[in-house]
Design a protein around this motif. Structure first.
Motif, PDB file in Angstrom:
ATOM      1  N   LEU A   1      38.818  -3.034   5.258  1.00  0.00           N
ATOM      2  CA  LEU A   1      39.211  -3.201   6.663  1.00  0.00           C
ATOM      3  C   LEU A   1      38.008  -3.104   7.606  1.00  0.00           C
ATOM      4  O   LEU A   1      37.912  -3.868   8.576  1.00  0.00           O
ATOM      5  CB  LEU A   1      40.264  -2.165   7.046  1.00  0.00           C
ATOM      6  CG  LEU A   1      41.668  -2.402   6.506  1.00  0.00           C
ATOM      7  CD1 LEU A   1      42.552  -1.207   6.822  1.00  0.00           C
ATOM      8  CD2 LEU A   1      42.255  -3.674   7.062  1.00  0.00           C
ATOM      9  N   LEU A   2      37.101  -2.185   7.331  1.00  0.00           N
ATOM     10  CA  LEU A   2      35.910  -2.057   8.173  1.00  0.00           C
ATOM     11  C   LEU A   2      35.019  -3.293   8.086  1.00  0.00           C
ATOM     12  O   LEU A   2      34.477  -3.751   9.096  1.00  0.00           O
ATOM     13  CB  LEU A   2      35.121  -0.798   7.793  1.00  0.00           C
ATOM     14  CG  LEU A   2      35.794   0.523   8.135  1.00  0.00           C
ATOM     15  CD1 LEU A   2      34.996   1.686   7.574  1.00  0.00           C
ATOM     16  CD2 LEU A   2      35.984   0.668   9.630  1.00  0.00           C
ATOM     17  N   VAL A   3      34.888  -3.841   6.881  1.00  0.00           N
ATOM     18  CA  VAL A   3      34.113  -5.078   6.722  1.00  0.00           C
ATOM     19  C   VAL A   3      34.812  -6.227   7.441  1.00  0.00           C
ATOM     20  O   VAL A   3      34.162  -7.074   8.061  1.00  0.00           O
ATOM     21  CB  VAL A   3      33.891  -5.382   5.223  1.00  0.00           C
ATOM     22  CG1 VAL A   3      33.309  -6.768   5.018  1.00  0.00           C
ATOM     23  CG2 VAL A   3      32.997  -4.333   4.598  1.00  0.00           C
ATOM     24  N   THR A   4      36.147  -6.249   7.400  1.00  0.00           N
ATOM     25  CA  THR A   4      36.922  -7.270   8.115  1.00  0.00           C
ATOM     26  C   THR A   4      36.646  -7.207   9.613  1.00  0.00           C
ATOM     27  O   THR A   4      36.417  -8.223  10.259  1.00  0.00           O
ATOM     28  CB  THR A   4      38.429  -7.068   7.861  1.00  0.00           C
ATOM     29  OG1 THR A   4      38.685  -7.161   6.471  1.00  0.00           O
ATOM     30  CG2 THR A   4      39.254  -8.104   8.597  1.00  0.00           C
ATOM     31  N   ILE A   5      36.653  -6.002  10.160  1.00  0.00           N
ATOM     32  CA  ILE A   5      36.410  -5.839  11.599  1.00  0.00           C
ATOM     33  C   ILE A   5      34.970  -6.202  11.954  1.00  0.00           C
ATOM     34  O   ILE A   5      34.720  -6.879  12.950  1.00  0.00           O
ATOM     35  CB  ILE A   5      36.736  -4.390  12.025  1.00  0.00           C
ATOM     36  CG1 ILE A   5      38.236  -4.159  11.916  1.00  0.00           C
ATOM     37  CG2 ILE A   5      36.244  -4.118  13.440  1.00  0.00           C
ATOM     38  CD1 ILE A   5      38.634  -2.704  12.067  1.00  0.00           C
ATOM     39  N   TYR A   6      34.030  -5.783  11.116  1.00  0.00           N
ATOM     40  CA  TYR A   6      32.622  -6.000  11.437  1.00  0.00           C
ATOM     41  C   TYR A   6      32.239  -7.478  11.356  1.00  0.00           C
ATOM     42  O   TYR A   6      31.532  -7.992  12.217  1.00  0.00           O
ATOM     43  CB  TYR A   6      31.746  -5.165  10.497  1.00  0.00           C
ATOM     44  CG  TYR A   6      30.286  -5.213  10.849  1.00  0.00           C
ATOM     45  CD1 TYR A   6      29.800  -4.505  11.941  1.00  0.00           C
ATOM     46  CD2 TYR A   6      29.398  -5.964  10.092  1.00  0.00           C
ATOM     47  CE1 TYR A   6      28.466  -4.544  12.274  1.00  0.00           C
ATOM     48  CE2 TYR A   6      28.057  -6.021  10.422  1.00  0.00           C
ATOM     49  CZ  TYR A   6      27.589  -5.302  11.511  1.00  0.00           C
ATOM     50  OH  TYR A   6      26.267  -5.360  11.836  1.00  0.00           O
ATOM     51  N   TYR A   7      32.700  -8.174  10.302  1.00  0.00           N
ATOM     52  CA  TYR A   7      32.305  -9.570  10.107  1.00  0.00           C
ATOM     53  C   TYR A   7      33.329 -10.576  10.632  1.00  0.00           C
ATOM     54  O   TYR A   7      33.097 -11.782  10.544  1.00  0.00           O
ATOM     55  CB  TYR A   7      32.036  -9.843   8.624  1.00  0.00           C
ATOM     56  CG  TYR A   7      30.781  -9.178   8.129  1.00  0.00           C
ATOM     57  CD1 TYR A   7      29.534  -9.603   8.565  1.00  0.00           C
ATOM     58  CD2 TYR A   7      30.838  -8.120   7.237  1.00  0.00           C
ATOM     59  CE1 TYR A   7      28.377  -8.994   8.115  1.00  0.00           C
ATOM     60  CE2 TYR A   7      29.694  -7.511   6.782  1.00  0.00           C
ATOM     61  CZ  TYR A   7      28.466  -7.952   7.226  1.00  0.00           C
ATOM     62  OH  TYR A   7      27.319  -7.346   6.782  1.00  0.00           O
ATOM     63  N   HIS A   8      34.453 -10.122  11.151  1.00  0.00           N
ATOM     64  CA  HIS A   8      35.503 -11.003  11.703  1.00  0.00           C
ATOM     65  C   HIS A   8      35.968 -12.022  10.671  1.00  0.00           C
ATOM     66  O   HIS A   8      36.074 -13.208  10.955  1.00  0.00           O
ATOM     67  CB  HIS A   8      35.026 -11.714  12.969  1.00  0.00           C
ATOM     68  CG  HIS A   8      34.546 -10.776  14.028  1.00  0.00           C
ATOM     69  ND1 HIS A   8      35.384  -9.934  14.696  1.00  0.00           N
ATOM     70  CD2 HIS A   8      33.295 -10.532  14.510  1.00  0.00           C
ATOM     71  CE1 HIS A   8      34.690  -9.214  15.571  1.00  0.00           C
ATOM     72  NE2 HIS A   8      33.413  -9.553  15.463  1.00  0.00           N
TER      73      HIS A   8
ATOM     74  N   VAL B   1      45.205  -5.946   2.344  1.00  0.00           N
ATOM     75  CA  VAL B   1      46.652  -5.772   2.166  1.00  0.00           C
ATOM     76  C   VAL B   1      47.005  -5.796   0.676  1.00  0.00           C
ATOM     77  O   VAL B   1      47.824  -5.000   0.208  1.00  0.00           O
ATOM     78  CB  VAL B   1      47.432  -6.857   2.950  1.00  0.00           C
ATOM     79  CG1 VAL B   1      48.905  -6.832   2.587  1.00  0.00           C
ATOM     80  CG2 VAL B   1      47.242  -6.680   4.438  1.00  0.00           C
ATOM     81  N   ILE B   2      46.366  -6.681  -0.080  1.00  0.00           N
ATOM     82  CA  ILE B   2      46.609  -6.748  -1.531  1.00  0.00           C
ATOM     83  C   ILE B   2      46.155  -5.451  -2.199  1.00  0.00           C
ATOM     84  O   ILE B   2      46.865  -4.888  -3.041  1.00  0.00           O
ATOM     85  CB  ILE B   2      45.891  -7.971  -2.136  1.00  0.00           C
ATOM     86  CG1 ILE B   2      46.549  -9.260  -1.646  1.00  0.00           C
ATOM     87  CG2 ILE B   2      45.902  -7.920  -3.659  1.00  0.00           C
ATOM     88  CD1 ILE B   2      45.781 -10.516  -1.985  1.00  0.00           C
TER      89      ILE B   2
END
Length: 135
Positions: free
Chosen positions: A31-38, A47-48
């Protein structure tokens, strides 16, 4: 998975809770990588990973061995590094300043001057209240 019993950094047995915690850490990292790299694709991956963690946490046991071993190594190293830095930045300068100013908390100069004792004789009759509140 067998581990060396002499090694204190690699955990021997991983419990179900430790595997769940490792899975949650993996979800959080994702999730943090998702937020940082969009990247929205990583949101699907998180989620998986969360679904897997809730249904079959045993899958995370190999990752838990690595994760907990790494955390043990980092905890050991960082505590030594932090304590060393603290010693040389706080304790050593205070000791040097006290030495320069001539502080003699142990009364070594007085001890070496004469042959009498520097220990203080304390004539005190102890009462039950002294034991209840020693300080």
């Amino acid at each position: 998975m067998k581990t060396n019993k002499n090694s204190s950094f690699i955990p021997g047995k991983i419990s179900k809770d430790q595997a769940k915690d490792t899975g949650m850490a993996m979800v959080l990292i994702c999730l943090l990588v998702t937020i940082y790299y969009h990247r929205s694709k990583l949101l699907v991956l998180s989620v998986i990973l969360l679904f897997i963690n809730m249904t079959v946490p045993k899958i995370y046991k190999p990752a838990a061995v690595i994760w907990l071993g790494l955390s043990n190594i980092l905890g050991t190293l960082m505590s030594k590094i932090v304590l060393t830095v603290l010693f040389f930045t706080v304790i050593t300068p205070v000791g040097v300043v006290r030495k320069i100013m001539g502080a003699d908390a142990m009364m070594l100069k007085k001890w070496k001057k004469n042959k009498s004792s520097v220990f203080e004789t304390r004539n005190h009759e102890f009462k039950p209240e002294d034991i209840d509140k020693p300080y």
